[in-house]
Write an enzyme that holds these catalytic residues in place. Structure first.
Site, PDB file in Angstrom:
ATOM      1  CE  LYS A 104      25.155  16.823  87.513  1.00 32.91           C
ATOM      2  NZ  LYS A 104      26.220  17.054  88.497  1.00 32.91           N
ATOM      3  NE  ARG A 110      24.069  39.665  85.503  1.00 35.36           N
ATOM      4  CZ  ARG A 110      23.635  38.682  84.734  1.00 35.36           C
ATOM      5  NH1 ARG A 110      24.338  37.573  84.607  1.00 35.36           N
ATOM      6  NH2 ARG A 110      22.490  38.792  84.118  1.00 35.36           N
ATOM      7  CB  ALA A 146      25.948  24.512  74.752  1.00 41.94           C
ATOM      8  CB  ALA A 157      29.510  11.870  81.753  1.00 42.49           C
ATOM      9  CB  SER A 178      19.684  26.028  79.194  1.00 44.13           C
ATOM     10  OG  SER A 178      21.054  25.951  78.926  1.00 44.13           O
ATOM     11  CD  GLU A 219      27.737  28.725  83.367  1.00 42.03           C
ATOM     12  OE1 GLU A 219      26.526  28.656  83.047  1.00 42.03           O
ATOM     13  OE2 GLU A 219      28.118  29.003  84.517  1.00 42.03           O
ATOM     14  CG  ASP A 272      29.599  16.985  87.383  1.00 42.63           C
ATOM     15  OD1 ASP A 272      29.867  17.550  88.457  1.00 42.63           O
ATOM     16  OD2 ASP A 272      28.639  16.195  87.238  1.00 42.63           O
ATOM     17  CB  SER A 278      25.302  32.784  79.285  1.00 43.35           C
ATOM     18  OG  SER A 278      25.592  31.444  79.455  1.00 43.35           O
ATOM     19  CB  ALA A 321      17.937  31.283  80.974  1.00 49.27           C
TER      20      ALA A 321
HETATM   21  C1  LIG Z   1      18.658  31.225  87.225  1.00 52.85           C
HETATM   22  C2  LIG Z   1      19.490  31.519  86.016  1.00 52.85           C
HETATM   23  C3  LIG Z   1      19.081  32.482  85.116  1.00 52.85           C
HETATM   24  C4  LIG Z   1      19.845  32.761  83.984  1.00 52.85           C
HETATM   25  N1  LIG Z   1      19.388  33.670  83.075  1.00 52.85           N
HETATM   26  C5  LIG Z   1      20.087  33.853  81.926  1.00 52.85           C
HETATM   27  C6  LIG Z   1      19.571  34.679  80.893  1.00 52.85           C
HETATM   28  O1  LIG Z   1      18.486  35.226  80.993  1.00 52.85           O
HETATM   29  N2  LIG Z   1      20.317  34.823  79.766  1.00 52.85           N
HETATM   30  C7  LIG Z   1      21.535  34.215  79.595  1.00 52.85           C
HETATM   31  O2  LIG Z   1      22.163  34.386  78.547  1.00 52.85           O
HETATM   32  N3  LIG Z   1      22.025  33.425  80.557  1.00 52.85           N
HETATM   33  C8  LIG Z   1      21.336  33.219  81.701  1.00 52.85           C
HETATM   34  N4  LIG Z   1      21.839  32.388  82.659  1.00 52.85           N
HETATM   35  C9  LIG Z   1      23.060  31.645  82.365  1.00 52.85           C
HETATM   36  C10 LIG Z   1      22.757  30.566  81.341  1.00 52.85           C
HETATM   37  O3  LIG Z   1      21.474  30.043  81.608  1.00 52.85           O
HETATM   38  C11 LIG Z   1      23.766  29.446  81.345  1.00 52.85           C
HETATM   39  O4  LIG Z   1      25.066  29.945  81.370  1.00 52.85           O
HETATM   40  C12 LIG Z   1      23.598  28.603  80.097  1.00 52.85           C
HETATM   41  O5  LIG Z   1      22.251  28.211  79.979  1.00 52.85           O
HETATM   42  C13 LIG Z   1      24.493  27.387  80.145  1.00 52.85           C
HETATM   43  O6  LIG Z   1      24.097  26.527  79.115  1.00 52.85           O
HETATM   44  P1  LIG Z   1      24.881  25.179  78.895  1.00 52.85           P
HETATM   45  O7  LIG Z   1      24.199  24.463  77.797  1.00 52.85           O
HETATM   46  O8  LIG Z   1      26.321  25.439  78.765  1.00 52.85           O
HETATM   47  O9  LIG Z   1      24.732  24.377  80.274  1.00 52.85           O
HETATM   48  P2  LIG Z   1      23.437  24.039  81.163  1.00 52.85           P
HETATM   49  O10 LIG Z   1      22.216  24.633  80.647  1.00 52.85           O
HETATM   50  O11 LIG Z   1      23.800  24.325  82.573  1.00 52.85           O
HETATM   51  O12 LIG Z   1      23.323  22.451  80.999  1.00 52.85           O
HETATM   52  C14 LIG Z   1      24.305  21.601  81.555  1.00 52.85           C
HETATM   53  C15 LIG Z   1      23.826  20.176  81.390  1.00 52.85           C
HETATM   54  O13 LIG Z   1      24.884  19.276  81.701  1.00 52.85           O
HETATM   55  C16 LIG Z   1      24.383  18.200  82.483  1.00 52.85           C
HETATM   56  N5  LIG Z   1      25.511  17.632  83.239  1.00 52.85           N
HETATM   57  C17 LIG Z   1      26.316  18.253  84.124  1.00 52.85           C
HETATM   58  N6  LIG Z   1      27.239  17.374  84.595  1.00 52.85           N
HETATM   59  C18 LIG Z   1      27.015  16.192  83.979  1.00 52.85           C
HETATM   60  C19 LIG Z   1      27.605  14.904  84.058  1.00 52.85           C
HETATM   61  N7  LIG Z   1      28.657  14.636  84.857  1.00 52.85           N
HETATM   62  N8  LIG Z   1      27.104  13.906  83.295  1.00 52.85           N
HETATM   63  C20 LIG Z   1      26.030  14.123  82.467  1.00 52.85           C
HETATM   64  N9  LIG Z   1      25.409  15.327  82.377  1.00 52.85           N
HETATM   65  C21 LIG Z   1      25.899  16.344  83.126  1.00 52.85           C
HETATM   66  C22 LIG Z   1      23.311  18.871  83.338  1.00 52.85           C
HETATM   67  O14 LIG Z   1      22.417  17.936  83.868  1.00 52.85           O
HETATM   68  C23 LIG Z   1      22.670  19.788  82.296  1.00 52.85           C
HETATM   69  O15 LIG Z   1      21.754  19.073  81.503  1.00 52.85           O
HETATM   70  C24 LIG Z   1      21.077  32.084  83.792  1.00 52.85           C
HETATM   71  C25 LIG Z   1      21.499  31.119  84.694  1.00 52.85           C
HETATM   72  C26 LIG Z   1      20.716  30.822  85.798  1.00 52.85           C
HETATM   73  C27 LIG Z   1      21.179  29.772  86.753  1.00 52.85           C
END
Ligand SMILES: Cc1cc2nc3c(=O)[nH]c(=O)nc-3n(C[C@H](O)[C@H](O)[C@H](O)COP(=O)(O)OP(=O)(O)OC[C@H]3O[C@@H](n4cnc5c(N)ncnc54)[C@H](O)[C@@H]3O)c2cc1C
Length: 527
Positions: A34, A272, A15, A153, A42, A353, A206, A369, A45
């Site tokens: 962090k 699921r 995202a 953060a 991500s 997410e 967080d 996602s 995935a």
């Molecule tokens: C093993 C696994 C497999 C998956 N497979 C799939 C798939 O095939 N297809 C699909 O659509 N979805 C899949 N998902 C779900 C999907 O990957 C996630 O929902 C999606 O990638 C979330 O993206 P995001 O950018 O919102 O957050 P994330 O990718 O989780 O990134 C969050 C970021 O925020 C940072 N962060 C958190 N708290 C703080 C803080 N306090 N200060 C600073 N930084 C912080 C973290 O370090 C990280 O960099 C999977 C999830 C997992 C765990």
């Protein structure tokens, strides 16, 4: 140390990166994470990105699959925006050269996953889609996107008219304050609130705690998705993607009997919450469950990540059975946001997410996602580009609220065990009430000034856990991923009811948005 800029993005997942690359065409962007940039859901995935790009597919079918999997607890206009704009964003990515897997005749290879009625999962490197996707975005990141790793953060800053105008951050050896015109929370989910999870060990929700403590509205926290198949060898060891069942894998019990036969019309590819519950019930009897992979040709080639995971944990693939257990995977709830990321706090945006836009309902459809991060990261950026640079008021809010300096907290491990036991796949009143006695009240207001990053992270875990537990206790029915022992069925009275938390209060509402948020949403989508 003080930094003033245009845009701050908290998080380094899909995202954040999708938003950053577009925003950087006009704004100075700082990404704060962090950990390092490869520690995110991500990056982990496996299966891929669900997108309507085949002529045999149709956006209406993808929308319907999404609604059915999530038991119709959605904001339907937003689902439409997800599916339509998501497909456009994925197509753009493919056209610009993202190396997705191809069929032998050079077409994009589209996988099948649970509850999808068409092959529509774009993948890369077999089951290493997330790694390939994030590496691609990082390699093409524009120069005016500044990345700050290992910065935690911990507090959002509001100005005198209660707009968000900054964030406080801790690094290993200093405190930093960032001020910006927009603060975007893209901090991902909260899987690691539970003992058994597919997420990275620091996925604590967080961003939800940060936003809630700053006064933002949060909803759908009772809907925590458990994935049916985590590799289980003396504990959870990582995900065994649904794509394995899409390729012919079957759930079997210790005696080799097919578990899902007769349980759901889609069998092994049921949504699921259905498959995770079936695995849970068998394991609760002290029996093991497996995925039988004997029908899958060239398993190692199709699933290199899972093959390595199995090898690292001494699971012999030649035996044709992978031992599994369900584990927490994805949070449908989060900070209320519309499709352009706007939350209930002006200039605080939420994408990915961490946000709840109502597109996942009570149970997310597989591979929707990554799509969400791409679609809404992109729409949000598009909207801010239209708004352009703005004058920001950096006169800080004079916060006279009494802060609490001491809160009794559980250890991280104890909290994770308690969450799994009491707010896990199956919940009951007694367990949830007992858990709540150990968690902070909704109206607590902590003094973070003297706390270390570790202590604040633990406090955030408790905050997010408290929201999940309150919501799970309040929703007296079973719907999607929320299963209550005493209320086994859906209850019509709970249809399209959102449990909303804000400023220490919990309300049940029949709408997701406040009036002004819908108006802005309409502007962004239909302009
Ligand atoms: C093993 C696994 C497999 C998956 N497979 C799939 C798939 O095939 N297809 C699909 O659509 N979805 C899949 N998902 C779900 C999907 O990957 C996630 O929902 C999606 O990638 C979330 O993206 P995001 O950018 O919102 O957050 P994330 O990718 O989780 O990134 C969050 C970021 O925020 C940072 N962060 C958190 N708290 C703080 C803080 N306090 N200060 C600073 N930084 C912080 C973290 O370090 C990280 O960099 C999977 C999830 C997992 C765990």
């Amino acid at each position: 140390m003080h930094i003033q800029t245009d845009i701050i993005i908290l998080g380094g997942g899909i995202a954040a990166l999708q938003a950053a690359r577009k925003l950087s065409t006009r704004f100075e962007v700082h990404i704060i994470t962090k950990s390092n940039m490869t520690v995110s859901s991500s990056y982990k995935a496996q299966g891929g990105i669900a997108a309507v790009i085949s002529k045999q597919d149709d956006t209406n079918i993808h929308i319907q699959d999404t609604l059915v999997a999530g038991e119709f607890h959605h904001h339907e206009d937003n689902v439409k925006a997800l599916v339509e704009h998501g497909a456009t964003t994925v197509r753009t990515l493919l056209q610009e050269g993202f190396p997705a897997d191809l069929t032998p005749d050079g077409q994009i290879s589209l996988g099948l996953e649970g509850a999808h009625s068409k092959h529509r999962i774009v993948h890369a490197g077999g089951d290493a889609t997330g790694k390939n996707l994030i590496d691609y975005y990082l390699n093409t990141l524009p120069e005016n996107v500044h990345v700050h790793t290992q910065e935690f953060a911990y507090e959002l800053i509001l100005n005198s008219v209660r707009e968000c105008c900054g964030v406080r951050v801790k690094t290993a050896n200093e405190e930093k304050t960032y001020f910006a015109s927009y603060i975007i929370v893209a901090t991902g989910g909260a899987g690691a609130l539970y003992e058994c999870t597919s997420n990275f060990a620091n996925s604590f929700g967080d961003g939800i705690a940060l936003a809630y403590l700053a006064g933002a509205a949060v909803t759908d926290m009772e809907f925590v998705q458990f994935h049916p198949s985590l590799l289980y060898v003396n504990g959870a060891r990582g995900l065994v993607s649904e794509a394995v069942r899409g390729a012919g894998g079957r759930f079997v019990d210790e005696d080799g009997n097919a578990i899902m036969e007769g349980k759901h019309p889609l069998g092994d590819l049921a949504p699921r919450h259905v498959t995770a519950y079936e695995m849970y019930k068998i394991r609760a009897q002290g029996k093991a469950v497996y995925i039988d992979i004997t029908n899958i040709k060239n398993f190692e080639e199709k699933f290199p990540t899972i093959t390595k995971l199995c090898q690292d944990n001494d699971v012999e693939l030649a035996n044709g059975k992978i031992p599994i257990a369900p584990g927490s995977h994805f949070l449908m709830g989060g900070v209320i946001a519309n499709t352009v990321g706007e939350t209930t706090i002006p200039r605080l945006l939420a994408i990915g997410e961490v946000a709840c836009t109502g597109v996942h309902g009570a149970n997310r459809l597989a591979s929707n996602s990554l799509l969400e991060g791409m679609a809404f990261g992109d729409l949000m950026a598009e909207n801010l580009l239209q708004v352009g640079k703005i004058q920001t008021n950096f006169v800080l809010l004079d916060d006279t609220k009494q802060k609490e300096t001491f809160l009794p907290l559980l250890s991280k491990e104890q909290l994770q065990r308690d969450m799994l036991a009491n707010a896990g796949i199956v919940r009951c009143k007694e367990g949830l009430e007992t858990l709540l006695t150990k968690l902070p009240q909704l109206n607590f207001s902590p003094d973070l000034s003297a706390m270390s990053s570790g202590q604040i992270e633990l406090l955030f875990m408790h905050t997010t856990a408290s929201l999940i537990t309150h919501a799970a206790l309040t929703r007296t029915e079973s719907r999607g991923a929320h299963i209550r022992q005493e209320y086994e069925q859906k209850d019509n009275r709970w249809e399209k009811q959102w449990i909303v938390f804000q400023q220490g209060l919990m309300n049940v509402r029949d709408h997701l948005y406040e009036h002004n948020q819908i108006k802005k949403y309409a502007r962004a989508i239909f302009q």
